[in-house]
Scaffold this active site. Structure first.
Site, mmCIF file in Angstrom:
data_model
loop_
_atom_site.group_PDB
_atom_site.id
_atom_site.type_symbol
_atom_site.label_atom_id
_atom_site.label_comp_id
_atom_site.label_asym_id
_atom_site.label_seq_id
_atom_site.Cartn_x
_atom_site.Cartn_y
_atom_site.Cartn_z
ATOM 1 C CG ASP A 28 6.344 -4.080 -0.074
ATOM 2 O OD1 ASP A 28 5.548 -3.854 -0.987
ATOM 3 O OD2 ASP A 28 6.867 -5.192 0.124
ATOM 4 C CB CYS A 38 1.019 -3.106 -2.141
ATOM 5 S SG CYS A 38 -0.134 -2.833 -3.488
ATOM 6 C CB CYS A 83 8.946 -6.381 6.238
ATOM 7 S SG CYS A 83 9.320 -6.919 4.575
ATOM 8 C CB CYS A 95 12.105 -6.996 -0.421
ATOM 9 S SG CYS A 95 10.790 -7.313 0.755
#
Ligand SMILES: Cc1ncc(COP(=O)(O)O)c(C=O)c1O
Lengths: 284, 398
Positions: free
Chosen positions: A37, A35, A61, A105
């Protein structure tokens, strides 16, 4: 180039609390390499459930790394119950904001914290509730409704930014709009949507795509690879499309005429047994 | 600080000689090239020279060059023209690894007008399967569009051969050569290419200028309709400074082509071999050859591309990535996915694209700094070297 705040850059370039804890009291893992992350969170608490040590490892990231680092700083010294009040918005705020497309995130951070606390308290992972809306990223209507309510989301783009739902094949955009309409009472921008379908009676909780991918990764790592390596071969997971698993065979098995058999009888049998009887393994 | 610019497939710096050539046409020589007065004629003459210079680089006649406003416009014009002049045919054949200028368009045509769009697959090295290509070219095919060189991996497709196969079957052949023009020698008059797209800003001209080669005798329908400019093939008053710059850039590309294929290629190879040797669990994406001399696409396992880019950026190094995060989408590059690059690698891909402005010192810096960056990020990653694949065992004799 993403418009990151100085705080995001700082936590990305100099992340706090990186690493693992040998005998952690709780470990939470979310996401997967597939995926894009993944976050592994380690907690150590004292007798009052106060967090005395916290570490993380993140694949992802800049904003994923910064969100993880921020989360560890925020929970340090808090009791578990205090820590659990931290929302994804709090993580984003701590960093001076995240670009909207990167809000997932911060959601990943909160989910890792919840997973670590569950692990610490010996609670089982909640069964997937509700209906899977986004097949690509395995997101349910319950997760979408929660993100809408907590973050006051109003558009399908918002929902994708916060939950990833709708970020793959885009087939579920209509359904996401329906959920938005129900949740916020505002109708879809254009044509009037039909009344939302009654929730399907689920016979048994289905695995989300992401859970299935994670399980497949795990079984390949722990069961299949050692088996092949004993024969001087190796395997790499390439892709998962629902129940079709694409793998690359390396080393001995590639050049061996029996690799077709190895595939069918070996890898497929193991995956069918441990993950899903419908699985088909293909080389690709 | 002057950036260390290794992102020349995204865009290039305007060559100072190109800029010098352009400047008068912004100021004193502002006339409309179509005007009847001598003043206009002066600009018109210069535009004719630019057209000849583009034609010389392509190996075609000047009146086969139609000026446009970008590579995307050239691509759109070519495909839509073919569909218009072949109204009885419903199939478009292209590849999975095209630039969005083609892929976005054909998806749109499929959705809105129901065209039968065939996207040819590529193998693990990014190469097309010739048998599948031939099989896709049915009598119902209006146009084939295959890029000359891939913008992400630099992999080069055998365009002379592919165009000949299309011609044998009476099918129009277009190639998006935006990355190839100026880097690969070509003589279109000796190929069966019917249409070719190029873009100025990829070869040291300015942004917003392009051209479409249309072979003499090819049936054609314009995209922009209006005045008589470009012999009615592309209406709209020409971007004279930009196009005059494009002419100069094509002339310079011709003179620099040998350097591109020797000095730049050597720099690229040194960068590539150095990184692959210094960083464990790294691999090259795409075939080594045939490939653009300036491009290298390398994946680093266990780390995410955007994170690498941002740390390079801290050092003033510009590159790009096929990772999901860096593009703002949630899925990694369609080119790497089409090649079946495992996602453990796809999320950590970095593209370096050099140019004639790249220096030895710049490559040295990347070679010292990037391995350190990868190491730092791997220490943060939960997927560490311990799970890493063992080195490939030698093939067995069974
Ligand atoms: C292969 C390819 N085709 C088309 C384009 C689009 O060109 P332009 O930016 O001039 O529209 C590009 C540029 O990114 C490209 O690399």
């Amino acid at each position: 180039m993403w418009d990151y705040t100085d705080k995001v850059r700082e936590h990305f370039l100099e992340p706090r609390n990186v690493g693992s804890i040998e005998n952690a009291d709780g470990v939470g893992e979310v996401g997967s390499i597939a995926c894009g992350d993944a976050l592994k969170l380690f907690l150590k608490v004292d007798e009052n459930e106060r967090i005395v040590e916290v570490k993380f490892q993140t694949f992802g990231c800049a904003s994923a790394i910064a969100s993880s680092s921020a989360l560890t700083e925020m929970v340090k010294g808090k009791t578990l119950d205090e820590a659990l009040t931290i929302s994804n918005q709090d993580i984003a705020d701590y960093l001076g904001g995240l670009p909207k497309e990167k809000m997932h995130c911060s959601v990943m951070g909160r989910e890792a914290l919840e997973a670590a606390v569950r692990n610490l308290r010996g609670e089982a992972a909640p069964e997937v509730e509700g209906e899977i809306v986004c097949e690509c990223f395995g997101v349910t209507d319950v997760q979408i409704r929660r993100a809408i309510a907590e973050n006051h989301l109003t558009t399908v783009d918002d929902v994708t930014a916060f939950t990833k739902a709708g970020g793959g094949c885009a087939k579920c955009h209509e359904r996401i709009q329906e959920i938005l309409t129900e949740a916020t009472g505002t109708p879809a921008p254009a044509s009037a949507s039909s009344p939302a379908p009654a929730p399907k009676p689920e016979e048994k909780p289905r695995m989300t795509n992401m859970q299935r991918i994670q399980l497949i990764e795990k079984v390949i790592e722990e069961d299949v690879r050692p088996m092949l390596m004993a024969d001087g071969g190796n395997i790499e997971l390439v892709d998962v499309d629902r129940t079709t698993v694409f793998v690359k065979l390396q080393g001995r098995c590639t050049s061996c005429p029996s690799s077709g058999i190895t595939l069918r009888t070996g890898v497929e049998a193991v995956l069918r047994e441990k993950v899903d009887p419908a699985i088909q393994v293909k080389e690709g | 600080m002057k950036p260390i610019y290794l992102d020349n497939n995204a865009t290039t710096q305007v060559d100072p000689l190109v800029l010098e050539e352009m400047l008068p046409y912004f100021s004193e020589l502002y006339a409309n090239p179509s005007s009847m007065h001598t003043f206009g004629g002066q600009v018109g003459g210069k535009l004719r020279q630019a057209r000849s210079r583009v034609a010389a680089l392509l190996g075609c006649a000047p009146d086969e060059v139609v000026f446009t406003a970008c590579g995307t416009e050239s691509d759109n014009t070519a495909i839509r023209s073919a569909l218009t002049v072949r109204p009885d045919r419903r199939r478009i054949v292209t590849t999975k690894v095209e630039h969005p200028a083609i892929l976005g368009l054909v998806e749109h045509l499929k959705k809105t007008e129901g065209y039968d769009v065939v996207l040819l697959p590529v193998d693990g090295e990014g190469n097309l399967d010739l048998a599948a290509y031939k099989a896709a070219l049915t009598p119902d095919t209006a146009i084939v569009s295959v890029m000359w060189a891939n913008n992400e991996t630099g992999v080069v497709f055998p365009i002379p051969e592919l165009s000949a196969i299309a011609r044998e079957r009476g099918i129009l052949f277009h190639t998006d050569a935006v990355q190839a023009v100026g880097k690969i020698p070509m003589k279109l008059s000796e190929t069966a290419v019917d249409m070719l797209s190029l873009s100025g800003h990829k070869l040291h001209a300015s942004k917003g200028v392009g051209a479409l080669y249309v072979r003499k005798g090819t049936p054609f329908a314009p995209l922009l309709i209006g005045g008589h400019q470009e012999r009615g093939m592309r209406s709209g008053t020409e971007n004279t400074p930009g196009l005059i710059g494009l002419g100069k850039a094509c002339e310079l590309a011709q003179t620099h082509m040998a350097e591109e294929n020797s000095r730049v290629r050597a720099l690229r190879d040194r960068l590539e071999q150095g990184l692959l040797a210094a960083v464990p669990n790294s691999k090259l994406n795409g075939a080594k050859e045939p490939r653009l001399p300036n491009t290298s696409n390398i994946s680093f396992k266990f780390v995410e591309g955007e994170a690498i880019l941002l740390r390079l950026d801290q050092l003033g190094i510009c590159a790009s990535s096929g990772s999901a995060c860096s593009s703002g989408s949630l899925e990694p590059s369609h080119v790497l996915r089409a090649m079946g690059v495992p996602f453990t690698f796809a999320h950590g891909s970095i593209r370096f694209s050099l140019s004639r402005t790249t220096t030895d010192a710049e490559i040295d810096l990347v070679l010292t700094e990037l391995p350190k960056i990868i190491d730092t990020l791997r220490k943060i990653s939960p997927f560490n070297e311990q799970n890493a694949m063992e080195e490939e065992k030698p093939a067995c004799g069974c």
